[in-house]
Design an enzyme around this catalytic site. Structure first.
Site, mmCIF file in Angstrom:
data_model
loop_
_atom_site.group_PDB
_atom_site.id
_atom_site.type_symbol
_atom_site.label_atom_id
_atom_site.label_comp_id
_atom_site.label_asym_id
_atom_site.label_seq_id
_atom_site.Cartn_x
_atom_site.Cartn_y
_atom_site.Cartn_z
ATOM 1 N N VAL A 1 0.833 -1.217 0.000
ATOM 2 C CA VAL A 1 0.000 0.000 0.000
ATOM 3 C C VAL A 1 0.862 1.260 0.000
ATOM 4 C CG1 VAL A 1 -1.864 1.229 1.178
ATOM 5 C CG2 VAL A 1 -1.839 -1.269 1.203
ATOM 6 N N GLY B 1 -11.174 -1.742 0.694
ATOM 7 C CA GLY B 1 -10.062 -1.364 -0.189
ATOM 8 C C GLY B 1 -10.335 -0.052 -0.907
ATOM 9 N N ILE C 1 -12.991 0.961 -2.496
ATOM 10 C CA ILE C 1 -14.395 1.418 -2.603
ATOM 11 C C ILE C 1 -14.622 2.618 -1.685
ATOM 12 C CG2 ILE C 1 -16.823 0.766 -2.393
ATOM 13 C CD1 ILE C 1 -15.974 -2.150 -2.276
ATOM 14 N N GLY D 1 -0.786 -9.977 -4.023
ATOM 15 C CA GLY D 1 -0.674 -8.936 -2.984
ATOM 16 C C GLY D 1 -1.990 -8.625 -2.295
ATOM 17 N N GLU E 1 -3.259 -10.866 3.640
ATOM 18 C CA GLU E 1 -2.497 -10.328 4.762
ATOM 19 C C GLU E 1 -1.155 -11.063 4.840
ATOM 20 O OE1 GLU E 1 -3.868 -7.764 6.866
ATOM 21 O OE2 GLU E 1 -5.083 -7.867 5.066
ATOM 22 N N ASP F 1 -10.130 -10.786 9.465
ATOM 23 C CA ASP F 1 -10.064 -9.518 8.730
ATOM 24 C C ASP F 1 -11.479 -8.974 8.475
ATOM 25 O OD1 ASP F 1 -8.345 -7.617 7.015
ATOM 26 O OD2 ASP F 1 -9.814 -8.343 5.570
ATOM 27 N N LYS G 1 -13.463 -5.521 9.942
ATOM 28 C CA LYS G 1 -14.122 -4.566 9.042
ATOM 29 C C LYS G 1 -15.601 -4.383 9.383
ATOM 30 C CE LYS G 1 -10.802 -5.406 5.334
ATOM 31 N NZ LYS G 1 -10.445 -6.283 4.219
ATOM 32 N N GLY H 1 -5.450 -4.843 -2.859
ATOM 33 C CA GLY H 1 -4.482 -4.583 -3.934
ATOM 34 C C GLY H 1 -3.841 -3.222 -3.770
HETATM 35 N N1 HSE Z 1 -6.237 -9.032 3.055
HETATM 36 C C1 HSE Z 1 -7.237 -8.060 2.819
HETATM 37 C C2 HSE Z 1 -8.241 -8.615 1.810
HETATM 38 C C3 HSE Z 1 -6.602 -6.801 2.287
HETATM 39 O O1 HSE Z 1 -7.945 -9.648 1.204
HETATM 40 O O2 HSE Z 1 -9.310 -8.050 1.646
HETATM 41 C C4 HSE Z 1 -7.517 -5.626 2.209
HETATM 42 O O3 HSE Z 1 -8.015 -5.264 3.460
#
Ligand code: HSE
Length: 399
Positions: free
Chosen positions: A11, A128, A130, A181, A184, A195, A199, A296
């Site tokens: 990032v 990401g 959005i 990429g 995590e 994850d 969120k 990404g």
């Molecule tokens: N590892 C996370 C995903 C990255 O795959 O959504 C973005 O938060």
């Protein structure tokens, strides 16, 4: 505006690239130039074309009063937390993609920002690239948001899409997502649902106005999904997605992360590969869908740069929620759902007897069948004698 980027990974390098490539347009929008003054990374970048920008000493950044804004894209709790707090205490605004930090320490960091005339923004932490957090927080402010259903992890959506559309193995699809990429550093957080949990906790906290403890959110990942589940889902006219689900009322939040069978008629069905989608239901607007690349380098960096520009253009940019309590999370299990239930043939009659309106699905695997049960409570779904339960929306519609 002088900016420091903390972390030159996927990032961080994307942020640098965007600020460099789109320098002129960004300066026009902001009314001033955004200048990357430092990049903090512990690794050796002495052969990088802009090697002079790199430092491995955070104090150089902290003690430089000309640095206005810090992008924390290191990830994880420490040293991100210390660097963010110290920056805010000095009145430097912080933007981040660090969902773990926002989910666990966001309340304190937003408070610290406010007390020091700074801002803490985290658009990139959910979805990401959005635009999701700000539109939900601001543009939908005239609504009581009742429900959030989100495909919020690109890696798992990528894996599930490959399993459904190309019959790929879980392992191959995961390696592919890592190579691109998306995943995590430790992909366990992706595939085990942690994850997504962070969120949905962030989105729920924003909507509810108080922090939701992510440790209380029941979380199941996709490691248990097999090729037979895929076949049942296809027979039921849907696909399995890892969903962060939340029902928000004035009094509490019910939230969970689980694989869900999503009907072909639900707009979330169309979110494939690394794409994320969030279906938000407001009392006035109805259903609103946010969709775009969920992970990404450049998509995530695009959201971080959006936050930088927002801070430069908008003196009133802020996000906040209050301190929450464990009692804010509804653990009663009384929320309604539907379910796809795989049962051994000897247990099938009992299911049919209890759920007369259940629809039978056969022909996937010898010795078992499945039932699509339209409605029950989440706690009830855990008591069925079965091989596996995959939740659905209540009153799942077969397409
Ligand atoms: N590892 C996370 C995903 C990255 O795959 O959504 C973005 O938060």
């Amino acid at each position: 505006v002088n900016v420091a980027i903390l972390g030159f990974g996927t990032v961080g390098s994307g942020i640098y690239e965007i600020l460099k490539t789109n320098k002129e347009q960004i300066a026009k929008k902001c009314g001033e130039e955004i200048n990357v003054k430092y990049i903090l990374d512990v690794r050796d970048f002495s052969s990088h074309p802009d090697a002079h920008l790199f430092t491995n000493d955070f104090n150089v950044i902290l003690n430089d009063d000309s640095v206005d804004l810090v992008c924390e894209v290191i990830g994880g709790i420490e040293p991100s937390l210390t660097f963010s707090r110290e920056s805010l205490l000095k009145g430097k605004s912080v933007v981040t993609s660090n969902k773990e930090l926002v989910a666990t320490n966001g309340t304190a960091l937003m408070k610290c920002a406010k007390e020091n005339g700074a801002v803490y923004l985290f658009e990139a932490a959910v979805g990401g690239g959005i635009p999701l957090i700000r539109p939900m927080y601001r543009c939908l402010a005239g609504n009581n948001i009742k429900r959030i259903m989100g495909i919020l992890n690109g890696t798992t959506n990528y894996i599930l899409t490959k399993m459904f559309d190309e019959g790929q193995s879980f392992e191959d699809a995961l390696s592919d997502a890592q190579a691109k990429g998306y995943a995590e550093r430790n992909p366990a957080a992706d595939i085990e649902g942690k994850d997504t949990c962070r969120k949905i906790a962030i989105l729920s906290s924003l909507v509810y106005g108080k922090s939701i403890n992510c440790d209380l959110i029941e979380t199941e990942g996709i490691t248990n999904i097999d090729s037979d589940d895929v076949k049942y889902a296809e027979k039921a006219g849907g696909a399995i997605k890892l969903v962060g689900y939340s029902e928000v009322s004035e009094k509490s939040v019910y939230a969970r992360v689980s694989p869900m069978l999503i009907s072909g008629g639900n707009p979330l069905f169309c979110a494939k590969d690394v794409f994320n989608a969030a279906l938000i239901t407001g009392d006035n607007v109805g259903d609103v869908m946010f969709y775009g690349p969920g992970a990404g380098k450049l998509p995530t960096a695009s959201a971080v740069v959006g936050d930088i520009i927002d801070i430069c253009m908008n003196a009133n940019a802020f996000m906040s929620w209050d301190e929450g309590a464990d009692s804010d999370v509804d653990l009663s299990g009384s929320a309604k759902c539907g379910a796809l239930v795989r049962v051994a043939l000897e247990d099938a009659a009992a299911v049919k007897e209890k759920y007369a309106d259940a629809l039978k699905i056969e022909g996937v695997k010898a010795g078992e069948c499945a039932y699509l049960i339209p409605s029950m409570t989440v706690s009830e779904s855990k008591k069925i004698k079965c091989i596996k339960v995959i939740l659905t929306e209540e009153n799942y519609v077969i397409c």
